[in-house]
Design an enzyme around this catalytic site. Structure first.
Site, PDB file in Angstrom:
ATOM      1  N   LYS A   1      -4.605  -1.299  -5.399  1.00 34.89           N
ATOM      2  CA  LYS A   1      -3.795  -0.341  -6.166  1.00 34.89           C
ATOM      3  C   LYS A   1      -2.336  -0.792  -6.270  1.00 34.89           C
ATOM      4  O   LYS A   1      -1.746  -0.772  -7.343  1.00 34.89           O
ATOM      5  CB  LYS A   1      -3.837   1.056  -5.514  1.00 34.89           C
ATOM      6  CG  LYS A   1      -5.226   1.664  -5.433  1.00 34.89           C
ATOM      7  CD  LYS A   1      -5.179   3.113  -4.971  1.00 34.89           C
ATOM      8  CE  LYS A   1      -4.645   3.316  -3.575  1.00 34.89           C
ATOM      9  NZ  LYS A   1      -5.519   2.798  -2.503  1.00 34.89           N
TER      10      LYS A   1
ATOM     11  N   ARG B   1      -4.865  12.289  -3.188  1.00 31.20           N
ATOM     12  CA  ARG B   1      -5.875  11.850  -2.226  1.00 31.20           C
ATOM     13  C   ARG B   1      -6.781  12.987  -1.788  1.00 31.20           C
ATOM     14  O   ARG B   1      -7.707  12.760  -1.007  1.00 31.20           O
ATOM     15  CB  ARG B   1      -5.171  11.275  -1.003  1.00 31.20           C
ATOM     16  CG  ARG B   1      -5.067   9.743  -1.000  1.00 31.20           C
ATOM     17  CD  ARG B   1      -4.338   9.349   0.260  1.00 31.20           C
ATOM     18  NE  ARG B   1      -4.575   8.035   0.743  1.00 31.20           N
ATOM     19  CZ  ARG B   1      -3.779   6.989   0.523  1.00 31.20           C
ATOM     20  NH1 ARG B   1      -2.734   7.114  -0.262  1.00 31.20           N
ATOM     21  NH2 ARG B   1      -4.038   5.831   1.089  1.00 31.20           N
TER      22      ARG B   1
ATOM     23  N   ARG C   1      -4.225  -8.522   5.184  1.00 25.59           N
ATOM     24  CA  ARG C   1      -2.905  -7.954   4.884  1.00 25.59           C
ATOM     25  C   ARG C   1      -2.168  -7.621   6.182  1.00 25.59           C
ATOM     26  O   ARG C   1      -0.959  -7.827   6.286  1.00 25.59           O
ATOM     27  CB  ARG C   1      -3.049  -6.694   4.010  1.00 25.59           C
ATOM     28  CG  ARG C   1      -1.712  -6.152   3.548  1.00 25.59           C
ATOM     29  CD  ARG C   1      -1.866  -5.019   2.566  1.00 25.59           C
ATOM     30  NE  ARG C   1      -2.257  -3.781   3.207  1.00 25.59           N
ATOM     31  CZ  ARG C   1      -2.556  -2.660   2.554  1.00 25.59           C
ATOM     32  NH1 ARG C   1      -2.519  -2.634   1.243  1.00 25.59           N
ATOM     33  NH2 ARG C   1      -2.887  -1.569   3.203  1.00 25.59           N
TER      34      ARG C   1
ATOM     35  N   ARG D   1       1.694  -4.447   8.638  1.00 31.40           N
ATOM     36  CA  ARG D   1       1.550  -2.990   8.522  1.00 31.40           C
ATOM     37  C   ARG D   1       0.724  -2.478   9.685  1.00 31.40           C
ATOM     38  O   ARG D   1      -0.398  -2.931   9.898  1.00 31.40           O
ATOM     39  CB  ARG D   1       0.883  -2.639   7.180  1.00 31.40           C
ATOM     40  CG  ARG D   1       1.795  -1.831   6.288  1.00 31.40           C
ATOM     41  CD  ARG D   1       1.137  -1.512   4.997  1.00 31.40           C
ATOM     42  NE  ARG D   1       0.226  -0.384   5.110  1.00 31.40           N
ATOM     43  CZ  ARG D   1      -0.277   0.243   4.066  1.00 31.40           C
ATOM     44  NH1 ARG D   1       0.042  -0.152   2.858  1.00 31.40           N
ATOM     45  NH2 ARG D   1      -1.090   1.251   4.234  1.00 31.40           N
TER      46      ARG D   1
ATOM     47  N   ARG E   1      -9.451   5.066   7.982  1.00 31.07           N
ATOM     48  CA  ARG E   1      -8.957   5.272   6.608  1.00 31.07           C
ATOM     49  C   ARG E   1     -10.105   5.243   5.603  1.00 31.07           C
ATOM     50  O   ARG E   1     -10.088   5.995   4.624  1.00 31.07           O
ATOM     51  CB  ARG E   1      -7.893   4.220   6.270  1.00 31.07           C
ATOM     52  CG  ARG E   1      -6.565   4.544   6.937  1.00 31.07           C
ATOM     53  CD  ARG E   1      -5.696   3.309   7.109  1.00 31.07           C
ATOM     54  NE  ARG E   1      -5.230   2.786   5.861  1.00 31.07           N
ATOM     55  CZ  ARG E   1      -4.853   1.507   5.686  1.00 31.07           C
ATOM     56  NH1 ARG E   1      -4.919   0.655   6.698  1.00 31.07           N
ATOM     57  NH2 ARG E   1      -4.413   1.112   4.521  1.00 31.07           N
TER      58      ARG E   1
HETATM   59  P1  AMP Z   1      -1.166   3.836   1.423  1.00 30.96           P
HETATM   60  O1  AMP Z   1       0.058   2.998   1.481  1.00 30.96           O
HETATM   61  O2  AMP Z   1      -1.354   4.494   0.095  1.00 30.96           O
HETATM   62  O3  AMP Z   1      -2.398   3.093   1.867  1.00 30.96           O
HETATM   63  O4  AMP Z   1      -0.971   5.033   2.464  1.00 30.96           O
HETATM   64  C1  AMP Z   1      -0.801   4.782   3.841  1.00 30.96           C
HETATM   65  C2  AMP Z   1      -0.976   6.075   4.629  1.00 30.96           C
HETATM   66  O5  AMP Z   1      -0.001   7.034   4.202  1.00 30.96           O
HETATM   67  C3  AMP Z   1      -2.310   6.769   4.437  1.00 30.96           C
HETATM   68  O6  AMP Z   1      -3.322   6.259   5.300  1.00 30.96           O
HETATM   69  C4  AMP Z   1      -1.936   8.215   4.769  1.00 30.96           C
HETATM   70  O7  AMP Z   1      -1.820   8.398   6.164  1.00 30.96           O
HETATM   71  C5  AMP Z   1      -0.544   8.342   4.177  1.00 30.96           C
HETATM   72  N1  AMP Z   1      -0.592   8.792   2.764  1.00 30.96           N
HETATM   73  C6  AMP Z   1      -0.239   8.086   1.649  1.00 30.96           C
HETATM   74  N2  AMP Z   1      -0.416   8.792   0.536  1.00 30.96           N
HETATM   75  C7  AMP Z   1      -0.914   9.993   0.926  1.00 30.96           C
HETATM   76  C8  AMP Z   1      -1.338  11.157   0.236  1.00 30.96           C
HETATM   77  N3  AMP Z   1      -1.310  11.233  -1.105  1.00 30.96           N
HETATM   78  N4  AMP Z   1      -1.786  12.202   0.975  1.00 30.96           N
HETATM   79  C9  AMP Z   1      -1.835  12.141   2.321  1.00 30.96           C
HETATM   80  N5  AMP Z   1      -1.480  11.071   3.041  1.00 30.96           N
HETATM   81  C10 AMP Z   1      -1.014   9.995   2.358  1.00 30.96           C
END
Ligand code: AMP
Length: 191
Positions: A14, A89, A128, A134, A145
């Site tokens: 993404k 999400r 990654r 990260r 996740r």
């Molecule tokens: P990402 O960078 O999109 O993979 O997000 C990393 C982490 O941030 C996720 O595993 C969640 O813990 C939190 N997170 C990101 N976006 C959301 C969202 N829309 N709703 C809830 N938690 C989020």
């Protein structure tokens, strides 16, 4: 406005594809993950709270994420459109996004869903983790996740399919080929 949701499991590409779409279509990138990581880095109260969920691979509560986006959408009324990356999400977030955009006579135009097999996702995320450092890209958190994705996030596909907005994009292959498939879809949309 052209409002695009880029949808998919963690590691589906993404972020990578969003960067390319922004460049081509001049959209405003909204990544809730990036916004939350910035809060953590800034040691804000919101960041500290969010970190306790993120480190376990769980979702940050809906009201926190939705609240964060409301201001952002309001402040960016002038942009050509948004690309929502990692949001929504949950079903509640999907409904909140519709409500937010409706206030400005806008809507989600299309949802591009990157389809990638689990084994590939895990390989990508572990890789990654080695490069970006990260902290949530370790095996245990990755598995959590993915579970969260299938339980809480994947049901949104039905939500968008019922609205006729979901387009599935094969997410394995070269970055440029995947991007080309997405661009073909977006070029057909007139707003
Ligand atoms: P990402 O960078 O999109 O993979 O997000 C990393 C982490 O941030 C996720 O595993 C969640 O813990 C939190 N997170 C990101 N976006 C959301 C969202 N829309 N709703 C809830 N938690 C989020």
């Amino acid at each position: 406005m052209l409002n695009v949701v880029i949808f998919g499991a963690p590691g589906s590409g993404k972020g990578t594809q969003s960067e390319k779409l922004i460049e081509k279509y001049g959209l405003k990138h909204v990544s809730t993950g990036d916004l939350l990581r910035a809060e953590i880095k800034g040691k804000s109260q919101l960041g500290q709270m969010a970190e306790s969920y993120m480190s376990k691979g769980q979702l940050v509560p809906d009201e926190v994420v939705i609240g964060m986006l409301e201001g952002l959408v309001q402040r960016n009324g002038h942009v050509k459109g948004f690309i929502f990356d990692g949001f929504p999400r949950t079903l509640a977030q999907g409904e909140a996004l519709d409500a937010m955009l409706t206030k400005y006579n806008e809507k989600v135009n299309v949802v591009l869903s990157l389809e990638v097999e689990d084994e590939e996702l895990i390989v990508r995320l572990l890789k990654r983790g080695e490069i970006s450092g990260r902290s949530d890209d370790n095996r245990e958190t990755i598995e959590s996740r993915l579970r969260v994705y299938y339980n809480q996030t994947a049901p949104l596909k039905d939500f968008y399919e019922e609205q006729g907005k979901l387009v599935r994009i094969p997410g394995q292959g070269s970055i440029d080929d995947i991007f080309a498939s997405m661009a073909t879809v977006l070029d057909r949309i007139t707003v």
